[in-house]
Enzyme design. Structure first.
Site, short mmCIF file in Angstrom:
data_model
loop_
_atom_site.label_atom_id
_atom_site.label_comp_id
_atom_site.label_asym_id
_atom_site.label_seq_id
_atom_site.Cartn_x
_atom_site.Cartn_y
_atom_site.Cartn_z
N LYS A 22 -38.33 -1.82 -8.73
CA LYS A 22 -37.73 -0.62 -8.15
C LYS A 22 -36.26 -0.85 -7.84
O LYS A 22 -35.39 -0.05 -8.22
CB LYS A 22 -38.47 -0.24 -6.87
CG LYS A 22 -37.86 0.97 -6.16
CD LYS A 22 -38.34 1.14 -4.74
CE LYS A 22 -37.58 0.26 -3.80
NZ LYS A 22 -37.36 0.84 -2.47
N ASN A 23 -35.95 -1.95 -7.15
CA ASN A 23 -34.58 -2.19 -6.72
C ASN A 23 -33.64 -2.44 -7.90
O ASN A 23 -32.45 -2.15 -7.80
CB ASN A 23 -34.53 -3.36 -5.73
CG ASN A 23 -35.14 -3.01 -4.39
OD1 ASN A 23 -35.28 -1.84 -4.04
ND2 ASN A 23 -35.54 -4.02 -3.63
N CYS A 118 -35.15 3.90 4.87
CA CYS A 118 -36.07 3.37 5.87
C CYS A 118 -35.34 3.01 7.15
O CYS A 118 -34.22 2.52 7.12
CB CYS A 118 -36.78 2.13 5.34
SG CYS A 118 -38.10 2.47 4.17
N ARG A 123 -27.78 -1.45 8.47
CA ARG A 123 -27.40 -1.62 7.07
C ARG A 123 -26.15 -0.81 6.71
O ARG A 123 -26.18 0.08 5.86
CB ARG A 123 -28.57 -1.23 6.15
CG ARG A 123 -29.80 -2.08 6.38
CD ARG A 123 -30.76 -2.03 5.22
NE ARG A 123 -31.50 -0.79 5.15
CZ ARG A 123 -32.42 -0.53 4.23
NH1 ARG A 123 -32.73 -1.43 3.33
NH2 ARG A 123 -33.05 0.61 4.21
N ASP A 309 -38.31 -8.56 2.09
CA ASP A 309 -39.24 -7.52 1.65
C ASP A 309 -40.67 -8.03 1.49
O ASP A 309 -41.57 -7.24 1.16
CB ASP A 309 -38.76 -6.90 0.33
CG ASP A 309 -37.67 -5.87 0.55
OD1 ASP A 309 -37.44 -5.47 1.70
OD2 ASP A 309 -37.04 -5.46 -0.45
N ARG A 401 -42.71 5.20 -2.35
CA ARG A 401 -41.33 4.86 -2.68
C ARG A 401 -41.24 3.54 -3.43
O ARG A 401 -40.26 3.31 -4.14
CB ARG A 401 -40.49 4.78 -1.40
CG ARG A 401 -40.30 6.09 -0.67
CD ARG A 401 -39.35 5.95 0.50
NE ARG A 401 -38.15 5.25 0.08
CZ ARG A 401 -37.68 4.15 0.67
NH1 ARG A 401 -38.32 3.61 1.69
NH2 ARG A 401 -36.58 3.57 0.23
#
Length: 422
Positions: A22-23, A118, A123, A309, A401
């Site tokens: 995903k990233n 999120c 961040r 993560d 997600r």
């Protein structure tokens, strides 16, 4: 609103296919903005975040088509219609900020809303902005938007040192630098596999990049980039997550397409906990060596360290370990929000700031729990696999997600899991 119901039922057995990252895909998709030629991404994951990035790119005038059941993305930005990324889309996902560098490099200007995502910490995007300013961009923050303009003649190469190894800032600066005039050096750059994957794709488009995967990346700007076809790297976070399923409830599972080099620090902790990981031509085969895992201490760090993560999922494993473990979260604040939910299942967890002390119990108990973010949601599912009775996980929209077909993949190896309407 959907819920996921998990009933602990013992060992798992079989294969789980691991999707594209995903990233990585969320970073590769904005690379289409750097060229008027087609970009094709294969092995794309089918996730709501990918749909959000698709919506954002289309709002800028890009053409995005999902082919072969969504696993191939055909992108073309030959005719951008605007350089404004609106709040209504950007607020849904932090990765939206990654259109800023490419737009600025190609179009010479960009108006991008400050992002959402999120709630696991501040961040901030200051490292993104300072890197672009070093390349000559003029920035103005007002009304929740970044108004950016490149100098006459375009962005200029620069020597940039990040105050910490930010993945997003490295990605934004890397893309912008491909079309900047002269040489750009990124120091203290992030080293994640997703950075290497982006650099590989950009090289396929004609960029001149050296040093990706190390703390110093050198980019020699080119006048234009072309099209390319690129395969998205395996998702190391999904990989690590499913590796924990047999670790938690026993059995043997092969994660198809897995590679140890993507999760080396994670594998070291699994080995210390008494989990066997064997690399084969198919992927990574995982099994638990004994009846109960051993306690281990974990500190999250930038790659190649233990991934933040995977911290929530690892905590779920350690809830039933023999002994006491300490997890230290050094990447994001507010990332122990899953701990109170695990306590509802009988876990013994004491959180103080960035440290969580977990004293293992012999068995968790099923309970109604609520997901607070993407990784927390899957950690509760993993805990449910090891729990006695039924675990009901609410607010699972977070899950969509970052994980495709969770129910299908886990039920395929013997888990008792279903998704229902609340």
């Amino acid at each position: 609103m959907d819920q996921i119901i998990v009933t602990g039922n013992g060992p798992l057995s079989g294969d789980i296919p691991i999707a594209g990252a995903k990233n990585a895909c969320l970073t590769l998709m904005p690379a289409t903005l750097l060229t008027d030629q087609p970009l094709t991404l294969t092995n794309a994951p089918r996730l709501s975040d990918i749909a959000t990035m698709t919506e954002l790119l289309r709002s800028l005038g890009s053409e995005v088509s999902a082919l072969h059941d969504g696993q191939v993305l055909a992108l073309s930005s030959h005719d951008l219609t605007t350089v404004r990324a609106d709040y209504d889309i950007v607020r849904k996902m932090r990765a939206s900020i990654l259109v800023l560098g490419p737009l600025l490099a190609r179009a010479g200007e960009a108006v991008v809303s400050l992002p959402g995502g999120c709630a696991i910490g501040a961040r901030p995007v200051d490292l993104h902005l300072s890197a672009l300013e070093a390349m000559g961009a003029e920035l103005d923050l007002r009304d929740g938007y970044v108004y950016a303009k490149a100098p006459l003649g375009g962005l200029k190469g620069a020597d940039i040192t990040f105050k910490f190894a930010s993945v997003g800032a490295t990605e934004n600066a890397l893309m912008a630098a491909t079309l900047a005039k002269g040489t750009t050096i990124l120091r203290n750059a992030a080293r994640e596999p997703e950075i290497v994957d982006l650099a590989d794709c950009l090289r396929g488009m004609g960029a001149q990049i050296d040093g990706d995967g190390s703390p110093e990346i050198t980019i020699q700007g080119v006048d234009q980039l072309g099209g390319a076809t690129h395969r998205v790297v395996t998702d190391r976070i999904e990989l690590g997550t499913y590796m924990l399923a047999p670790a938690i409830c026993g059995g043997e599972v092969t994660c198809l397409g897995g590679r140890i080099d993507l999760v080396a620090a994670f594998c070291e902790k699994l080995d210390a906990a008494g989990i066997s990981v064997v690399e084969t031509d198919k992927g990574l085969t995982v099994s638990r060596k004994g009846d109960r895992v051993r306690a281990v201490d974990v500190i999250t760090e930038p790659f190649p360290g233990f991934p933040t993560d995977l911290q929530a999922q690892m905590m779920a494993l350690l809830c039933t370990a023999d002994g006491t473990s300490v997890l230290e979260e050094k990447i994001f604040e507010n990332r122990f929000m899953h701990a109170p939910e695990l306590v509802r299942m009988g876990a013994h967890i004491d959180v103080h700031g960035g440290h969580a002390t977990v004293t293992g119990v012999e068995r968790l108990r099923g309970a109604p729990v609520m997901a607070t973010d993407l990784r927390a949601s899957v950690s509760l599912i993993l805990a449910g696999l090891a729990a006695e009775g039924e675990t009901i996980v609410s607010r699972v929209y977070h899950l969509d997600r970052g994980y495709e077909h969770v129910v299908r993949k886990l039920s395929g190896v013997g888990a008792r899991i279903e998704r229902v309407k609340a």
